[in-house]
Design a protein around this motif. Structure first.
Motif, short mmCIF file in Angstrom:
data_model
loop_
_atom_site.label_atom_id
_atom_site.label_comp_id
_atom_site.label_asym_id
_atom_site.label_seq_id
_atom_site.Cartn_x
_atom_site.Cartn_y
_atom_site.Cartn_z
N MET A 169 19.54 16.04 2.28
CA MET A 169 20.56 15.13 2.82
C MET A 169 21.07 15.71 4.14
N GLY A 170 21.38 17.02 4.09
CA GLY A 170 21.85 17.65 5.33
C GLY A 170 20.85 17.47 6.44
N LEU A 171 19.56 17.72 6.13
CA LEU A 171 18.56 17.63 7.18
C LEU A 171 18.50 16.22 7.75
N SER A 172 18.51 15.23 6.85
CA SER A 172 18.38 13.86 7.38
C SER A 172 19.60 13.50 8.23
N ILE A 173 20.78 13.91 7.77
CA ILE A 173 21.96 13.62 8.59
C ILE A 173 21.83 14.31 9.94
N PRO A 176 28.53 5.73 11.78
CA PRO A 176 28.12 7.03 11.22
C PRO A 176 28.60 7.22 9.79
N ALA A 177 29.86 6.86 9.53
CA ALA A 177 30.39 7.10 8.18
C ALA A 177 29.53 6.38 7.15
N ALA A 178 29.24 5.10 7.43
CA ALA A 178 28.42 4.35 6.48
C ALA A 178 27.08 5.04 6.27
N GLY A 179 26.50 5.52 7.38
CA GLY A 179 25.21 6.20 7.26
C GLY A 179 25.31 7.38 6.32
N VAL A 180 26.37 8.16 6.47
CA VAL A 180 26.50 9.36 5.63
C VAL A 180 26.63 8.96 4.17
N VAL A 181 27.49 7.97 3.92
CA VAL A 181 27.66 7.55 2.52
C VAL A 181 26.33 7.08 1.95
N ALA A 182 25.59 6.33 2.77
CA ALA A 182 24.32 5.79 2.26
C ALA A 182 23.37 6.92 1.91
N THR A 183 23.43 8.05 2.67
CA THR A 183 22.50 9.14 2.35
C THR A 183 22.75 9.67 0.95
N VAL A 201 5.70 23.81 9.22
CA VAL A 201 5.82 24.78 10.32
C VAL A 201 5.11 24.29 11.57
N LEU A 202 4.21 23.30 11.44
CA LEU A 202 3.46 22.87 12.62
C LEU A 202 4.07 21.63 13.26
N ALA A 203 5.03 20.98 12.57
CA ALA A 203 5.55 19.73 13.10
C ALA A 203 6.20 19.95 14.45
N ASP A 204 6.10 18.93 15.29
CA ASP A 204 6.69 19.04 16.63
C ASP A 204 8.00 18.26 16.71
N ASN A 205 8.35 17.52 15.65
CA ASN A 205 9.66 16.88 15.66
C ASN A 205 10.27 17.01 14.28
N TYR A 206 11.58 16.81 14.24
CA TYR A 206 12.28 17.10 13.00
C TYR A 206 11.89 16.15 11.89
N LEU A 207 11.55 14.89 12.24
CA LEU A 207 11.22 13.94 11.18
C LEU A 207 9.93 14.38 10.47
N LEU A 208 8.94 14.79 11.27
CA LEU A 208 7.70 15.26 10.67
C LEU A 208 7.96 16.52 9.86
N LEU A 209 8.81 17.38 10.42
CA LEU A 209 9.20 18.58 9.68
C LEU A 209 9.82 18.18 8.34
N TYR A 210 10.61 17.12 8.40
CA TYR A 210 11.26 16.63 7.18
C TYR A 210 10.22 16.24 6.14
N VAL A 211 9.14 15.63 6.62
CA VAL A 211 8.07 15.25 5.69
C VAL A 211 7.55 16.49 4.98
N GLY A 212 7.21 17.52 5.79
CA GLY A 212 6.72 18.74 5.17
C GLY A 212 7.78 19.35 4.26
N TRP A 213 9.00 19.30 4.73
CA TRP A 213 10.14 19.86 4.00
C TRP A 213 10.22 19.29 2.60
N GLU A 214 10.13 17.95 2.52
CA GLU A 214 10.18 17.33 1.19
C GLU A 214 8.86 17.54 0.47
#
Lengths: 99, 523, 279, 639
Positions: free
Chosen positions: D181-185, B431-438, D133-146
């Protein structure tokens, strides 16, 4: 006296000749020193042939002389042409081996 | 036996290279067309390979095997798995664009220097590189791979040292000196890596008795070939070092900015998009499969290096004043991601890494080639010399922006898919590596947007006010790449379907399994 | 004759060895350390003659003769010819130009000598069969028998070698005259064209003690003009400079005068030999 | 009916593609194409809405699975759309307000030669926002988000020849990236926790995992929300974003995109409900931001920046409400919708004013405009009444509910949050009244001679205020109507509550103070705020040059120094870091290598000395070598 002394003498002469080759700059003298070395070898051969009681050593010495003659002829010719081209018989003047 | 397809894919460009070189000096244009046709033909062959390849099928397909140097058990063994197929396709795909983009790069310089630029040579060398790269992707014999892995350097050396940008801020003289410096640096770095690898290759032969990848992996799997731990580690390091140099991993990266900065844009693309991929590819194919335990042993260090590459490369990209060097450092950062994905030892990471190689090839090609067009127009590589291009040449700016967005891996474009896969794959295990990579995500946005802002926006500078927009040829180069970027971003399934089985194999070869999610683990 | 080849060495031979051996070594050393090539050549000749004697003493009669005839006769003469050609008195200074060369050479020499002597010393040379039986029916015949049977091939090859050497020497020294020799007239015109030395070269200076072809004539300002001496002498560096001579003689004269007048002797004039003056 | 969902997105996407690829030949009709397609999307939305109304309350969720996007072993990302009451609300808001603003822009951007591209970007934004707003999963939402981030980047920097605009665009994108970044994490955390990031599985398994992880996920989502919705500490970009054309500010930076954060939090209600700590942080962020924004809004003289501050603070309200949990979600969304109406209206009004005033944005150079642009004045006024929460108008209902809910949180934090909300209400009243007065009342400070307007912006001298064309005023009227009646309509029998309840869930908190008291208190605050503003800007004439003002005012003018902080710490620091790193790379990393090379060169040079070219010295070495060989052989024999 033990004939081995001849060998010592030969060794001595050979060394002197070699040193001469290294020290002298005059091409002719260098050549003479080479001759000296060859002669030392010849002496050794002769003495060996006497030790072993066969003539092969003398044969080799004979051949050495022949080769030496040939070598001297060519070598002196080279020296002469060298002198013609650069008016000097010093070995160090032919120092173009370095880039 | 059937038609040797793989040999053909490599042989065609090789023959083409000779033919191109043989074109008489006067018929410059003919040479260009010939090169283009050959590269397209190779692309067609690669397409055939892609079709004939059965993702569900055997580990290595379309294999060919002939005795070569019987004395050392060296065989001419070719074979492709999903990863190799993807990369061969990428190579064959990019070369036509590179040829087309470099159409005028090797024309004789009009004024200034009297240096004669051998056009034929330029295109012949490109084709030669293509042939060698393809062979090293297809080789399943370590020695065969090594030969071409090294031989690649020679044409690359001439491409970098012989052909630079036309204009240079410090004049032609400085340009040529810097060029030769870059070329020599490239050569020395890679040669050192290669020699160390050679030692390892010989060591491998001493240990294993032959060079065949498949046989060695077999033997190691069923225990007939036992390697002492230390031996395995040393061999691993020997191989890895060479590959780390080739796919520049911090701190072995410094040759890349010089090479990419001095070479013409198409050659720079050739370096970073095609040649360097051999390094990361080889990590995946040789390091992991030949030395699974050593790979596991070295993983922590390698991950740290990869992370450093990611952040460090991005930060230096921010600090660059030269467009091409900026792209180079960006690539270093991306290669960090690839290595990260490979050594995360998860299927997401490795599929992502493979995908990343493909996508990075395309995106960098797009960005770098457009940058090349820009540079050729203004005759300077310095960011500060540009400004307001967007108003003068909107299409150029638009494509440049798309290339940049791909570089910062915007969702919807191809690189996002691979980058996110790598991140997830890393995160699940480290996980740590993943966070740094982000962090890399943010920094990538920073350098890309700064580059775009400084060059494209703002008031129009007088020097660029007369700049023409993209010409038909250039558009022909960029448009397909952009389309490809969008398509693979929206629908990457075709590629993943090819890659996944191979990755599954690699995972099993390295005795790795994905970590289970917490909830299911709880169940 | 035959007891000379006996396998015990007589005291006579011992005496001869010690005496002539010393001579040989001295000759060798002189060959190396004489400053003039001519002297080296002569010393070498001496050494070779000594060696010839040793050959005879060792029962190699043929070789002994050959040594004298071929070496001391032919080869050394050849040497002397060349020396004459290159310059009899062209004595190269023994000053070393390459740094450390001499000391290295001497070191190597001494070391090598030590090694050889040591080698011979601890070589087991106990069995000593004299040459007598081999020379039973004549040394020359024995040699001939060997040369024309066992060593015939080598003999032929050395013959070829000699021929080649002769041809090589000719090729090296013989310079092809490509164009017709130029007549006096042409030479004169050439000189006019080049605009130098229209008159014949100036004569050498005159020095009253002996034939002074090696003395440069003085220019009006008293400096010697090299042109007046022949080129060969110039190249041999045998141009004598007598600019100092007059002063020297003057000093000598004054001194003698003072001695006669019982004046306090001023410091004796250092009249230097012309050779040194030339150096 | 599910199959219509994709069309919602497809329509504007098609528009974007056509307009951006089409080239100049579409310049003539480009804007109409854009407007048409966004309206089409709205119509589809309406159809779907009717369809949803036709169903029973608990099966109003439509799922459309398009195709599998990224399949790698257990990592399965699908392109699947989910239309439920929550997303439906957003769809209508986005497409409705979006279409209106398209219409408005036709007039507003009339004189811009790059209008076609502008509409292309607008359509791109609509598509991305709908995807979000229509995405059914967070990754797709992320696409719209960006995607919306990209659209906002393009639109803020639309006038790229202005360096300020380009910089603002870059800043917006970068700050958003921090949030992303927060969203992807968060997504990665979900994958490692639940083995999936689709709404269904994630919310389904919330029960089976540790609260710590959920808190982490929640905080990461909050970070994302902060970036997108300009919440403290990532709010700095919103003010600069006003560099963009006003319709953009209205659509993206007031009505829709900036509210995406609220959507994200409400959408992830299941996670937040199970992570009270995260919720607390959310409420704190909301409370802080609503005050922060309000204070900034009070000090700005640039009309758009003042409105931006108000947007920030209103979103603060929403986030606060969303942080309150089930008692707040519905009201967060309700306020979001009403805010969408009146804030869009206000921005369009501001745009109309600027349109009439030669793009002058400094309110100190306005004044007395009500008789020159009556329609703008009326619509703007209605919006004003709505936002300050004038009884009966939409803002009143939604904000009032939030304040109630804040108190209903109970405990000390309940009091604190409620108090903050009340103060916020007062501040809102103050700064909005200020804007109103400075713009439409008082003497006409834009006349040359009076005030500093003489310098004449952009070359033209004294402006001639005039009412905007109908194509611009009509949308304003529509929005005004919305901002007047929406709240009342929603609250009629709590129909909005019942509409959303199935998705977000709802629970009545027990408030320590009665609803009536809260309303009273709100009214008091409102009156106070208005009165103070009147005292300052209504009675006395407004100086054309801004007075130095108190310390707080000066700080607020500079966004409470937050930008300066960023500049000093992040920008400067970053520059130094990179510069030093470049140096290190060149000297250290590269130097080591070059040093090695140089040393080898020197060594070889020294070795070359031995080769002096004199035959005799070579002879010496030969002789010495021979001697050594002899010595070696002798030693061998000796041994």
């Amino acid at each position: 006296m033990n004939p081995v002394n001849y060998l010592y003498l030969a060794a001595l002469l050979f060394t002197i000749g070699a040193t001469g080759v290294l020290i002298r700059r005059n091409a002719i003298v260098v050549f003479m020193c080479i001759e000296l070395m060859l002669n030392a070898c010849n002496l050794a051969f002769v003495v060996f042939s006497r030790m072993h009681g066969n003539l092969d050593g003398q044969i080799i010495a004979f051949f050495t002389m022949v080769v030496a003659a040939a070598e001297v002829v060519v070598g002196l010719a080279i020296i002469v042409s060298l002198f013609r081209s650069r008016h000097s018989a010093s070995v160090d003047d032919a120092s173009l081996m370095k880039l | 036996m059937s038609f040797p397809l793989l040999t053909a894919t490599a042989a065609l460009p090789a023959v083409g290279a000779v033919a191109t070189a043989a074109v008489p000096a006067a018929r410059r244009t003919a040479a260009k067309w010939l090169a283009l046709l050959v590269s397209l033909g190779t692309l067609a062959l690669a397409a055939v390979v892609l079709v004939r390849f059965d993702p569900g099928g055997a580990r290595y397909q379309l294999t060919e095997s002939h005795a070569w140097i019987a004395a050392f058990g060296v065989r001419y063994e070719l074979g492709v798995d999903g990863i190799a197929v993807a990369l061969v396709a990428l190579t064959a795909l990019l070369i036509p664009f590179i040829v087309l983009a470099g159409w005028h790069d090797a024309d004789p310089l009009e004024t200034g220097s009297r240096r004669w630029r051998p056009t034929q040579g330029f295109f012949a060398l490109i084709l030669a590189v293509e042939a060698m790269v393809i062979v090293s992707f297809e080789a399943t014999d370590v020695f065969l791979f090594y030969i071409f892995f090294e031989a690649m350097l020679i044409p690359m050396y001439f491409l970098i040292g012989g052909f630079g940008d036309r204009a240079h801020e410090h004049g032609e003289e400085a340009a040529s000196t810097q060029r030769s410096y870059a070329a020599v640096k490239f050569l020395l770095y890679n040669l050192v890596g290669g020699l160390i690898m050679l030692a390892a290759v010989i060591g491998l032969y001493v240990v294993a008795g032959n060079f065949s990848l498949t046989e060695i992996v077999q033997a190691r799997a069923n225990g007939t070939l036992h390697m002492a731990t230390s031996t395995e580690r040393w061999l691993f390091l020997g191989f890895f070092f060479a590959f780390a140099v080739k796919a520049p991993l911090w701190p072995l990266h410094t040759w890349l900015p010089n090479a990419m900065g001095e070479a013409t844009a198409p050659v720079a693309v050739l370096i970073t998009a095609v040649v360097d991929k051999v390094g990361t590819f080889a990590m995946l194919r040789f390091c992991l499969q030949l030395f699974p335990d050593a790979s596991k042993w070295a993983t922590p260090v390698i991950l740290v290096l990869a992370l450093i590459s990611i952040v460090y490369g991005a930060l230096l990209a921010v600090g660059q004043r030269d467009i091409k060097r900026l792209v180079a450092y960006a690539s270093i950062s991306h290669f960090g991601f690839i290595v990260l994905g490979i050594f995360a030892m998860t299927s997401q990471g490795q599929s992502g890494a493979t995908l990343y190689m493909v996508n990075h090839g395309i995106s960098t090609a797009a960005l770098m080639l457009v940058a090349g067009f820009l540079i050729s127009r203004r005759g300077s590589r310095l960011i500060a010399d540009y400004g307001g291009v967007q108003k003068v040449a909107p299409v150029l700016a638009g494509t440049f922006l798309i290339g940049g967005l791909a570089t910062l891996s915007l969702p919807g474009l191809a690189p996002f898919v691979s980058e996110f896969l790598v991140l997830v794959g890393t995160f699940t295990r480290y996980p740590a590596a993943g966070v740094v990579a982000t962090l890399g995500i943010v920094l990538a946005a920073l350098y890309t947007l700064v580059l775009y802002q400084r060059t494209m926006t703002g008031p129009v500078r007088p020097e660029v006010s007369a700049m023409p927009d993209l010409r038909a040829r250039e558009l022909l180069v960029v448009a397909p790449l952009v389309v490809l970027l969008i398509f693979l971003g929206v629908y990457p399934k075709p590629v993943t379907d090819i890659v996944n089985p191979a990755v599954r194999q690699t995972m099993s070869d390295t005795h790795q399994t994905d970590p289970k999610p917490e909830v299911e683990a709880a169940k | 004759m035959s007891q000379l080849a006996a396998y015990t060495t007589s005291t006579g031979e011992a005496f001869q060895f010690w005496v002539l051996g010393t001579v040989a070594v001295i000759g060798a050393l002189c060959t190396v350390f004489m400053r003039k090539a001519v002297h080296s050549a002569l010393c070498l000749a001496g050494t070779m003659i000594v060696l010839a004697v040793f050959y005879l003493a060792n029962g190699a009669y043929f070789l002994g003769i050959v040594q004298i005839v071929v070496y001391t006769g032919a080869i050394m003469m050849l040497f002397l010819f060349v020396v004459m050609l290159v310059g009899v008195t062209a004595a190269d200074s023994l000053k070393e130009t390459i740094r450390g060369q001499r000391w290295l050479a001497l070191l190597c020499g001494v070391g090598f000598a030590v090694l050889l002597l040591a080698g011979i010393a601890n070589a087991s040379l106990k069995d000593f069969t004299g040459i007598g039986r081999a020379n039973a029916n004549g040394n020359v015949q024995g040699l001939a028998a060997l040369i024309f049977t066992r060593y015939v091939f080598a003999f032929e090859i050395t013959g070829a070698l000699l021929i080649t050497a002769a041809v090589g020497a000719m090729v090296l020294t013989h310079r092809e005259r490509t164009e017709r020799a130029r007549t006096q007239r042409e030479l004169a015109e050439q000189r006019v064209r080049d605009g130098k030395h229209l008159p014949p070269l100036p004569a050498p200076g005159v020095y009253a003690r002996h034939n002074a072809v090696d003395i440069a004539g003085l220019l009006p300002d008293g400096t010697p003009s090299e042109l007046t001496v022949s080129r060969t002498l110039r190249e041999r560096g045998q141009v004598r400079d007598v600019s100092a001579e007059a002063l020297g003689d003057l000093k000598a004269l004054e001194q003698r005068a003072e001695e006669r007048l019982e004046r306090t002797a001023v410091e004796p004039a250092t009249s230097q030999r012309p050779e040194e003056a030339a150096k | 009916m599910e199959n219509l969902i994709a069309l919602l997105i497809a329509a504007p996407l098609l528009g974007a593609a056509v307009l951006l690829v089409g080239g100049r030949r579409l310049d003539a009709v480009g804007h109409w194409i854009g407007t048409l397609l966004s309206t089409a999307s709205f119509v589809i939305g309406a159809v779907l809405f009717v369809g949803l109304l036709g169903r029973s309350a608990d099966d109003r969720t439509l799922i459309q699975h398009l195709y599998t996007w990224i399949p790698v072993e257990s990592f399965q990302a699908d392109v699947t759309f989910r239309l439920d009451q929550l997303s439906m609300t957003f769809v209508l808001l986005i497409t409705g307000v979006g279409s209106l603003i398209h219409l408005y822009s036709v007039g507003y951007m009339e004189h811009d030669e790059r209008r076609r591209r502008f509409f292309g970007y607008l359509n791109l934004f609509l598509a991305a926002m709908l995807l979000l707003v229509l995405a059914d999963n967070y990754l797709l939402l992320y696409v719209g988000w960006e995607g919306v981030g990209l659209a906002s980047y393009l639109l803020i920097g639309f006038w790229q020849h202005k360096p300020s605009a380009a910089t603002a665009a870059k800043k917006a994108f970068l700050v958003n990236r921090v949030g992303d970044m927060g969203l992807s994490i968060a997504i990665m955390l979900m994958f490692t926790t639940f083995g999936s990031f689709a709404f269904g599985p994630v919310f389904g398994h919330v029960g089976g995992t540790s609260e710590g992880r959920l808190t982490a996920i929640g905080l990461m989502l909050l970070l994302a929300a902060c970036g997108k919705s300009a919440q403290v500490p990532l709010q700095s970009w919103l003010g600069d974003a006003m560099e963009g054309p006003t319709p953009v500010s209205a659509l993206i930076h007031a009505a829709t995109m900036v509210t995406a954060g609220v959507y994200l939090i409400v959408r992830s209600s299941a996670i937040f409900n199970a992570a009270p700590d995260a919720q607390l942080v959310v409420t704190v962020v909301g409370g802080v931001t609503l005050l922060f924004g309000a204070i900034v809004g009070c000090a700005k003289d640039d009309i758009k920046k003042a409105l931006a501050g108000s947007t920030m603070s209103q979103i603060g309200y929403m986030v606060l409400a969303a942080g309150l949990g089930p008692i707040g979600y519905v009201f967060a969304i309700m306020h979001l919708v009403t805010h969408g109406f009146f804030k869009a209206g206000l921005f369009l009004g501001a745009g109309s004013v600027m349109h009439g005033m030669n793009d002058e944005v400094d309110m100190r150079r306005y004044g007395g405009l009500r008789k020159y642009m009556p329609i703008t004045f009326i619509t703007f006024g209605l919006g004003y009444l709505a936002i300050i929460g004038f009884p009966g108008l939409s803002g009143f209902f939604s904000k009032d509910k939030i304040i109630e809910a804040a108190f209903a949180k109970g405990g000390t934090e309940g009091w604190i949050l409620g108090g903050a909300a009340l103060v916020g209400a007062a501040l809102t009243a103050f700064y909005m009244t200020r804007v109103m007065l400075m713009t439409f009342f008082g003497e006409e400070r834009w006349r040359t001679g009076s005030g500093a307007a003489a310098d004449g912006h952009d070359g033209h001298g004294e402006p001639h205020p005039h009412e905007s064309p109908g194509i611009m005023t009509i949308p304003m009227m529509v929005l005004a109507v919305g901002s007047v009646f929406a709240g009342f309509f929603f609250n009629l029998g709590d129909r909005f509550l019942h509409w959303l309840e199935p998705v977000t869930g709802h629970s009545e908190g027990h408030s320590p103070v009665s609803a009536l008291t809260v309303t009273g208190a709100t009214m008091v605050c409102l009156v106070v705020g208005v009165a103070v503003a009147w005292a300052q800007y209504g009675r006395k004439p407004v100086p054309a040059a801004a007075p130095r003002g108190s310390l707080l005012t000066r700080a607020a003018r500079r966004d409470l120094l937050q930008d300066d902080f960023n500049h000093v710490v992040l920008v400067r620091g970053g520059e130094h870091l990179t510069r030093s790193l470049v140096y290190v790379d060149h000297t250290l990393v590269d130097g080591v290598v070059n040093g090695t090379a140089a040393s080898f060169g020197g060594l070889s040079g020294r070795l070359r000395r031995l080769q002096n070219g004199f035959a005799r010295s070579y002879a010496v070495s030969m002789f010495g070598g021979a001697a050594l060989l002899v010595a070696a052989t002798l030693l061998m024999r000796a041994v």
